[in-house]
Design an enzyme around this catalytic site. Structure first.
Site, PDB file in Angstrom:
ATOM      1  N   SER A 195     -16.493 -11.063  43.760  1.00  0.00           N
ATOM      2  CA  SER A 195     -15.146 -12.414  43.322  1.00  0.00           C
ATOM      3  C   SER A 195     -15.196 -11.899  42.518  1.00  0.00           C
ATOM      4  O   SER A 195     -15.700 -12.267  40.916  1.00  0.00           O
ATOM      5  CB  SER A 195     -15.958 -13.313  44.110  1.00  0.00           C
ATOM      6  OG  SER A 195     -14.552 -14.517  44.013  1.00  0.00           O
ATOM      7  N   GLY A 196     -14.121 -12.015  42.290  1.00  0.00           N
ATOM      8  CA  GLY A 196     -13.090 -11.863  41.117  1.00  0.00           C
ATOM      9  C   GLY A 196     -13.327 -13.006  40.055  1.00  0.00           C
ATOM     10  O   GLY A 196     -13.353 -13.212  38.926  1.00  0.00           O
ATOM     11  N   HIS A 197     -13.004 -14.620  40.000  1.00  0.00           N
ATOM     12  CA  HIS A 197     -12.609 -15.980  39.627  1.00  0.00           C
ATOM     13  C   HIS A 197     -14.112 -16.410  39.461  1.00  0.00           C
ATOM     14  O   HIS A 197     -13.678 -17.425  37.972  1.00  0.00           O
ATOM     15  CB  HIS A 197     -12.048 -16.253  40.611  1.00  0.00           C
ATOM     16  CG  HIS A 197     -13.018 -17.065  42.186  1.00  0.00           C
ATOM     17  ND1 HIS A 197     -13.881 -18.544  41.505  1.00  0.00           N
ATOM     18  CD2 HIS A 197     -13.396 -16.791  43.016  1.00  0.00           C
ATOM     19  CE1 HIS A 197     -14.655 -18.920  42.387  1.00  0.00           C
ATOM     20  NE2 HIS A 197     -14.210 -17.322  43.096  1.00  0.00           N
ATOM     21  N   THR A 256      -0.310  -6.048  51.264  1.00  0.00           N
ATOM     22  CA  THR A 256       0.488  -5.915  50.563  1.00  0.00           C
ATOM     23  C   THR A 256      -0.636  -5.909  49.197  1.00  0.00           C
ATOM     24  O   THR A 256      -1.757  -7.115  49.190  1.00  0.00           O
ATOM     25  CB  THR A 256       1.643  -5.974  49.896  1.00  0.00           C
ATOM     26  OG1 THR A 256       2.163  -5.725  50.850  1.00  0.00           O
ATOM     27  CG2 THR A 256       2.046  -6.022  48.237  1.00  0.00           C
ATOM     28  N   ASN A 262     -26.816 -18.616  43.141  1.00  0.00           N
ATOM     29  CA  ASN A 262     -25.377 -19.106  42.773  1.00  0.00           C
ATOM     30  C   ASN A 262     -25.793 -20.569  41.634  1.00  0.00           C
ATOM     31  O   ASN A 262     -25.601 -21.111  40.801  1.00  0.00           O
ATOM     32  CB  ASN A 262     -24.650 -18.869  43.400  1.00  0.00           C
ATOM     33  CG  ASN A 262     -24.885 -20.656  44.832  1.00  0.00           C
ATOM     34  OD1 ASN A 262     -25.716 -19.322  45.644  1.00  0.00           O
ATOM     35  ND2 ASN A 262     -23.737 -21.403  44.642  1.00  0.00           N
ATOM     36  N   GLN A 265     -23.316 -13.266  41.817  1.00  0.00           N
ATOM     37  CA  GLN A 265     -23.516 -13.824  40.289  1.00  0.00           C
ATOM     38  C   GLN A 265     -24.144 -12.733  39.649  1.00  0.00           C
ATOM     39  O   GLN A 265     -23.941 -13.480  38.503  1.00  0.00           O
ATOM     40  CB  GLN A 265     -23.874 -14.856  40.482  1.00  0.00           C
ATOM     41  CG  GLN A 265     -23.933 -16.123  41.276  1.00  0.00           C
ATOM     42  CD  GLN A 265     -22.841 -17.291  40.377  1.00  0.00           C
ATOM     43  OE1 GLN A 265     -22.474 -16.712  39.452  1.00  0.00           O
ATOM     44  NE2 GLN A 265     -21.515 -17.580  41.294  1.00  0.00           N
ATOM     45  N   THR A 273     -16.010 -13.950  50.059  1.00  0.00           N
ATOM     46  CA  THR A 273     -15.846 -14.315  51.517  1.00  0.00           C
ATOM     47  C   THR A 273     -14.941 -13.989  52.362  1.00  0.00           C
ATOM     48  O   THR A 273     -16.372 -13.172  53.716  1.00  0.00           O
ATOM     49  CB  THR A 273     -15.078 -15.934  51.748  1.00  0.00           C
ATOM     50  OG1 THR A 273     -16.079 -16.576  50.984  1.00  0.00           O
ATOM     51  CG2 THR A 273     -15.692 -16.349  53.634  1.00  0.00           C
ATOM     52  N   CYS A 275     -19.330 -24.885  46.299  1.00  0.00           N
ATOM     53  CA  CYS A 275     -19.020 -24.962  47.917  1.00  0.00           C
ATOM     54  C   CYS A 275     -19.669 -26.162  48.827  1.00  0.00           C
ATOM     55  O   CYS A 275     -19.586 -26.365  49.652  1.00  0.00           O
ATOM     56  CB  CYS A 275     -19.524 -23.661  49.041  1.00  0.00           C
ATOM     57  SG  CYS A 275     -18.522 -21.950  47.520  1.00  0.00           S
TER      58      CYS A 275
END
Length: 759
Positions: A214-216, A252, A164, A194, A78, A343
């Site tokens: 996106s990593g997850h 950071t 998705n 995806q 996002t 979502c």
């Protein structure tokens, strides 16, 4: 409370999120324990952290084939989408022609994060472009002719690499040619979330300007992602601050997330033992799962073509079953799937399938089964076995027809069943002794469900009857009657000509026999001039249920502003019905807009002042007609549940019922041995997963389809302590509120259901 189950979880909702791979979790933990330095620090600990970060970036570039393009780490896709859209639109705004109308294009099947973000920045930056959805064909492919016609006036075009919900992938090469042939300058973002690990990506060989990831979605933790920015593409920092990421994205860095991503990238690049499988293996897994689904549900349809979708997504629908029903069934079998995009879990249909032009029932019934490239053959085998178990449970519950040995496990149906489609109700009353049944207000959407139930239970229907001519839907009565009762002659509502004459309340009435019971027809015009009520009477002459159509609804009265309506007739019908059934007989209407299942005159008196005045004789027929006309005028332009809620202020307010969590319920049970648990899941869910540890002896299963019969049978126990439980706590809350409305004053439910109970 301990909810035990012998089944381990089979997680098949990878497009929503994935578990963190053990290797990735170990790398993240190592970064937290050892490489905890700030990458911006110049000492050795900071330099080691920075080295890990740059190694992760280098591997990302290798996987994406990003060439000279930038890779910026983000909090997730996002943020990457905002970065891309903001950067493109700020650049575009600098050279707008005030006399020209511009557009922003996005795929009609795009994740909602994209059009919502486009609309947000378009408004905030005061660009005033028109948002246009690019149509797709029935296979989900974007319309290149539309793009060719529209992209010359577009400031930005956003497409998706892999969808998705369906797994459909786009031909990026063909898109590239089409876009650049018609507008070499337009900014192009491709959502690649995806695609990672499932489709080859060589971004530098394309003209894609931005690509968020996106990593997850690929076995890394939540909170880490990255975005590709083509070399030379405009860039405006979305997050300003301390100047990290070379001043491109301040804050950071999430080093543990990067360490996990680094490990995932290493496996993708096959630099070490990889948990990821080849494309051919994933295609084989899909075929095994697809065959298992088709064996379990022979009428199943897939909502996408396997020819242009990644092998890790299967989107399907089962005729006659809502997505909620299949999800609950799979969840009971400890298989995790979803009804579409995680979502938008509250949405009742899929906008993606709508855009592809699929029939409404497929969109409303869609189930997404998705797995990741680290899926194993053992998990596939377990999933296939579990899918069959789930289907068997449906057969044993008479929701599907199954042949063979399992028939002995079927629970005989005796009494009342309430089936719903949306807010409309169909009622089936079965007499097990005579094996006879009557179906009242049959809906065409429930034709298959009713047919299956009758066949499975070997019931002989004696009539299919409507309580009135329905204006809002076609009756399913004609088709069912033609199938089961081709020789029967009846009136236009299905009332058999072969009936007896009986007496009720000293009035002659028509009746048909149903085992030892009789079903009495009572003319109750008002809502329509042909409205009837059907009273189910015991051998002793007591009315068990009154099927009243739309005469009395929960919290309201049926509308009287149709051409065939008459408020004066309704006034008389209400008085007549009450005189025959009294305050406490259960009313079974043909609509339930507010999930309240059933009602009675006593329950209605508390929320329905107009009905109260009619029955108590404090309002004349003329006054009733005036008030009813006023209410109907108020309802004229309303729709759905607003019809009911708009009629009487407070008529739809829900009682606040007592809620237990697992521990407090266990304590209450130890202190109140008379407390009873009511498991309201459907029989197939209960059969698949029903152990309640120490509480199992105090639990009875009463599915929501049988809740009205439970109320009838336990009226005298309305002061007893009942605690309702279900899978997630959502159904038990709705049912508890309905029972409270009907006078069950000590009703409670288990918040969070089995899902949050101790295991």
């Amino acid at each position: 409370m301990h909810h035990t189950s012998p089944l381990s979880q089979i997680y098949l909702d990878a497009n929503a999120t994935t578990p963190v791979l053990p290797q990735a979790a170990k790398a993240a933990l190592g970064a937290m324990e050892d490489l905890f330095g700030n990458p911006s620090s110049s000492h050795i600990t900071g330099l080691k952290a920075k080295s890990l970060m740059e190694q992760t970036r280098l591997r990302a570039k290798q996987i994406l084939g990003s060439g000279q393009g930038n890779i910026i780490f983000t909090s997730g896709a996002t943020e990457g989408i905002q970065t891309a859209i903001l950067s493109a639109l700020i650049k575009a705004k600098a050279s707008l022609d005030p006399n020209k109308q511009y557009s922003l294009l996005y795929g009609a099947t795009e994740h909602k994060a994209v059009p919502n973000s486009l609309a947000h920045w378009n408004q905030l930056l005061e660009i005033g472009a028109e948002l246009k959805a690019i149509p797709v064909d029935d296979k989900g492919a974007l319309d290149l002719d539309f793009i060719a016609a529209e992209v010359p006036n577009a400031l930005m075009i956003c497409t998706m690499a892999v969808n998705n919900e369906t797994g459909v992938y786009q031909d990026l090469k063909a898109l590239d040619t089409c876009i650049r042939d018609h507008n070499p300058e337009v900014f192009w973002m491709v959502d690649c979330v995806q695609a990672l690990g499932k489709r080859p990506l060589a971004l530098a060989q394309t003209s894609i300007d931005y690509a968020p990831f996106s990593g997850h979605k690929l076995y890394a933790p939540k909170g880490i992602g990255f975005v590709y920015i083509r070399d030379g593409a405009p860039f405006t920092p979305f997050i300003a601050g301390g100047g990290q990421e070379g001043g491109l994205r301040s804050g950071t860095e999430n080093l543990p997330g990067m360490a996990a991503l680094n490990q995932v990238f290493a496996m993708l690049l096959a630099e070490q033992d990889s948990a990821f499988h080849s494309l051919s293996t994933l295609v084989d897994y899909r075929e095994q799962l697809a065959q298992a689904l088709k064996r379990a549900f022979p009428t199943l349809v897939f909502n996408h073509s396997f020819d242009n979708s990644v092998p890790t997504t299967l989107n399907f629908a089962v005729p006659g079953f809502s997505s909620k029903e299949i999800m609950d069934l799979f969840d009971a079998a400890n298989i995790r799937v979803s009804s579409g995009s995680a979502c938008s879990s509250k949405v009742t249909r899929s906008f993606v399938l709508d855009a592809m032009g699929l029939p409404a029932w497929q969109s409303e019934s869609a189930i997404r089964l998705s797995f990741g490239p680290a899926m194993t053959q053992t998990e596939v085998d377990q999933a296939c076995e579990r899918i069959q178990s789930a289907a068997n449970a449906l057969g044993n519950s008479c929701l599907t027809l199954s042949s063979g040995e399992a028939s002995a496990d079927k629970q005989p149906l005796n009494g009342l069943v309430q089936l719903k489609s949306g807010s409309s109700c169909s009622w089936i009353y079965a007499d097990q002794e005579s094996k006879q049944a009557v179906v009242i207000d049959p809906l065409p959407e429930l034709d298959q469900r009713i047919d299956t139930l009758l066949q499975c239970q070997q019931l002989e229907p004696i009539a299919f009857i409507d309580t009135h001519g329905h204006a809002d839907h076609v009756s399913g009565r004609v088709a069912l009657a033609a199938r089961y009762l081709p020789e029967q002659t009846s009136d236009h509502l299905g009332w058999p000509e072969d009936h007896q004459i009986t007496e009720i309340g000293a009035r002659p009435a028509q009746a048909i026999s149903l085992g030892q019971y009789s079903l009495v027809k009572l003319a109750t015009p008002g809502h329509t001039n042909d409205s009837i009520s059907l009273l189910l009477c015991s051998p002793q002459g007591e009315v068990s249920y009154a099927f009243c159509g739309d005469l009395v609804l929960m919290g309201s009265l049926g509308r009287t502003n149709f051409d065939s309506s008459c408020a004066k007739q309704m006034y008389n019908s209400l008085k007549l019905l009450h005189s025959l059934i009294g305050d406490d007989t259960l009313l079974c209407p043909s609509h339930d807009y507010n999930n309240e299942f059933t009602t009675s005159f006593a329950a209605e008196f508390r929320v329905n002042p107009l009905l109260n005045e009619v029955i108590n004789g404090t309002i004349s027929m003329a006054q009733f007609e005036l008030q009813k006309a006023r209410l109907d005028t108020h309802l004229k332009d309303e729709a759905g549940s607003e019809i009911i809620c708009g009629a009487y202020t407070g008529g739809c307010s829900k009682a606040k019922v007592k809620e237990y969590d697992s521990q407090s319920l266990q304590l209450q049970v130890s202190q109140s041995p008379q407390l009873k648990l009511l498991d309201i899941r459907e029989p197939h869910e209960y059969a698949l997963q029903h152990e309640l540890g120490t509480l199992s002896e105090q639990t009875i299963n009463v599915p929501m389809t049988r809740l009205v019969q439970f109320v009838q049978e336990h009226k005298q126990e309305s002061d007893a302590e009942w605690v309702l439980v279900c899978r997630s706590g959502s159904r038990s809350l709705v049912a508890a509120q309905a029972l409270h409305r009907l006078g069950f004053n000590k009703i409670a439910h288990l918040k969070g259901g089995y899902a949050l109970s101790d295991s």
